[in-house]
Design a protein around this motif. Sequence first.
Motif, mmCIF file in Angstrom:
data_model
loop_
_atom_site.group_PDB
_atom_site.id
_atom_site.type_symbol
_atom_site.label_atom_id
_atom_site.label_comp_id
_atom_site.label_asym_id
_atom_site.label_seq_id
_atom_site.Cartn_x
_atom_site.Cartn_y
_atom_site.Cartn_z
ATOM 1 N N TYR A 1 38.020 50.037 34.790
ATOM 2 C CA TYR A 1 37.921 49.193 35.980
ATOM 3 C C TYR A 1 36.488 48.811 36.332
ATOM 4 N N ASN A 2 35.511 49.557 35.849
ATOM 5 C CA ASN A 2 34.116 49.196 36.122
ATOM 6 C C ASN A 2 33.456 48.535 34.917
ATOM 7 N N ASP B 1 39.137 53.746 53.155
ATOM 8 C CA ASP B 1 38.204 52.888 52.423
ATOM 9 C C ASP B 1 38.269 53.145 50.917
ATOM 10 N N SER B 2 38.329 54.417 50.505
ATOM 11 C CA SER B 2 38.383 54.748 49.085
ATOM 12 C C SER B 2 39.679 54.249 48.448
ATOM 13 N N ARG C 1 41.495 51.749 49.552
ATOM 14 C CA ARG C 1 41.398 50.285 49.536
ATOM 15 C C ARG C 1 40.628 49.809 48.304
ATOM 16 N N GLN C 2 39.533 50.500 47.981
ATOM 17 C CA GLN C 2 38.745 50.141 46.799
ATOM 18 C C GLN C 2 39.517 50.398 45.508
ATOM 19 N N LYS D 1 41.989 47.643 45.083
ATOM 20 C CA LYS D 1 41.292 46.394 44.763
ATOM 21 C C LYS D 1 40.893 46.335 43.294
ATOM 22 N N LYS D 2 40.326 47.422 42.777
ATOM 23 C CA LYS D 2 39.926 47.450 41.362
ATOM 24 C C LYS D 2 41.118 47.175 40.454
ATOM 25 N N GLN E 1 44.480 42.479 50.701
ATOM 26 C CA GLN E 1 43.510 41.871 49.769
ATOM 27 C C GLN E 1 43.753 40.371 49.596
ATOM 28 N N ASP F 1 42.852 57.428 41.216
ATOM 29 C CA ASP F 1 41.460 57.027 41.030
ATOM 30 C C ASP F 1 40.592 58.273 41.191
#
Length: 593
Positions: free
Chosen positions: A79-80, A248-249, A251-252, A255-256, A285, A480
């Motif tokens: 993902y990165n 927040d984590s 959500r990220q 999103k990824k 999103q 994740d």
Amino acid sequence: MCGIAGEFRFDNTAPDAAAMARMLARLARRGPDAEGQHTDGPVRLGHRRLAIIDLSPRSRQPMVDAASGTALVFNGTIYNYPELRAELIDLGHVFHSDGDTEVILRAYLEWGEACVERLHGMFAFAIWNREELFLARDRLGIKPLYYSENLGRFRFASTPQALIAAGGVDTSIDAVALHHLFTLHAVVPAPRTILNGIRKLAPGTTLTVNARGELCHRKYWSLKAQRPAQSAAQSEWGEAEWTEAIHDSLRQAVKKRIEIADVKVGVLLSGGLDSSLLVALLAEQGVPDLMTFSVGFEDQPEERGNEFEYSDPVAAMYGTRHHKYLIPNSEVLRRLPEAVDQMSEPMFAQDAVAFYLLSEQVSKTVKVVQSGQGADEVFGGYFWYPRMAAETDGTPLERFRRHYFDRDHDEFLDMAMPAYHGPDYTAETIAAHLAEPFADDFIDQVLRMDTTMLITDDPVKRVDNMTMAWGLEARVPFLDHQLVELAAAMPAQLKLASEGKHVLKNIARGLIPDAVIDRKKGYFPMPALKFVRGDFLYFMQDILNSQACRERGLYQRSYVNRLLDAPEKHHTRIQGSKLWHLALLEYWLQKHA
């Protein structure tokens, strides 16, 4: 997302091309879009492709660096990879494709074996550098990697079936694995499998194989369940700060897993909190034309067979393009042999067949889905966690086993023939895992073990098998590794409060209907495999009374007959059918071993 295979010879003979062809044939359903092979001296690599990122031929595998001859086969998603690609370009690397595969190859060329620590995603891969074979598996074991070694060679593949098809595998029963299987509802922790001749790479681990046939394992990631985990300031956090950080984590993570794809991504919507929350976060999103998929089965008097009353309102709330499938018991029984054929290892959970049948339908519409696996283990959602926490007597092992083990050791000895008797292997394994350092209290120990070991060989393996059987990639945001690390540092009471997953329920409030949040925890229902009667009972009777089962000499007949005489009365502590356990293993062995 793909299927990978390979052979490394140590005896000065060429890798077996026919064996590779048989392995790739068994992996074809994992990668229906293309096939490739690469041979270099003692090594042959094979690949079946499911095209998700960079759909062009430039990302086909095996991928070979022309300058060094270094070759890669890879299953998974990084993902990165866009960030890593930019970093590697700054370091002077030139790319010839736009996907994540080449990023792994060039990351290895730049950082060697340490490249795995930079990868964020799910992966199993093998790299041949013309001297050694380097294999790696992602931190949570989302992607599988099996291997066998004998007769001057090392082979690896995405499934045991591919290794068996290649030939020369010892398919006798591993007695230690058998004990694990029937105690931990089909979990056999790495490196073992039920077959003596096949092993699997542990999550968060690399394996290097040299030309002398020597194997070197290295664990590159482990999970700490302590507070504070990252900073002194974090130790002062209260419920509001933890809720915001987890939100927040997550959500990220969502999103990824929606952005890194060149095809549409849907959601497996079960009607529970976890998948419903994924739908809400994806809608947040701004995902257009969000597609959701639900499956249900026939009711039994004791249990509903679907959760449509919960999934329908979520789909309506967010205007998803919703797909529902109601599958009759006759279809379940007819298709059950297919599902068992796709099980890389025996799987007792009744929802394995459900995922198989759901994935068939979903794959007709999309190639990638997000799924809610992992939330219960990471955030304390199962009913047995509060019961364990409430125990005041006994060792951590004793507190755990009273609420989790399917069979105590004495019952295992009553079930298995004397040839498979031995000490209480599972108790030894669980006690050792619970006692590992860097966990603050008992529930931290339990949740860490569930997240890093038990989940890998239960729901995570099940979902990978049954989705990939239809060329469908499943992504699991709750696993994740950055979210998992954050959650492991969170106080246990924020997980176990509100009858489990307290912090997730806080996040979900206002995003999904209260009825979904406040309902009693559900499980993917397939009542016919839990309350065994009628045609399902006859099916299991035929398996357990077969000549093959009797000649195998695995079960004591008195135990088998006791279960057959009262099939609806023998359930495990977490409500699985003990009769189905016996029948499933025997049926799997008849089909695969």
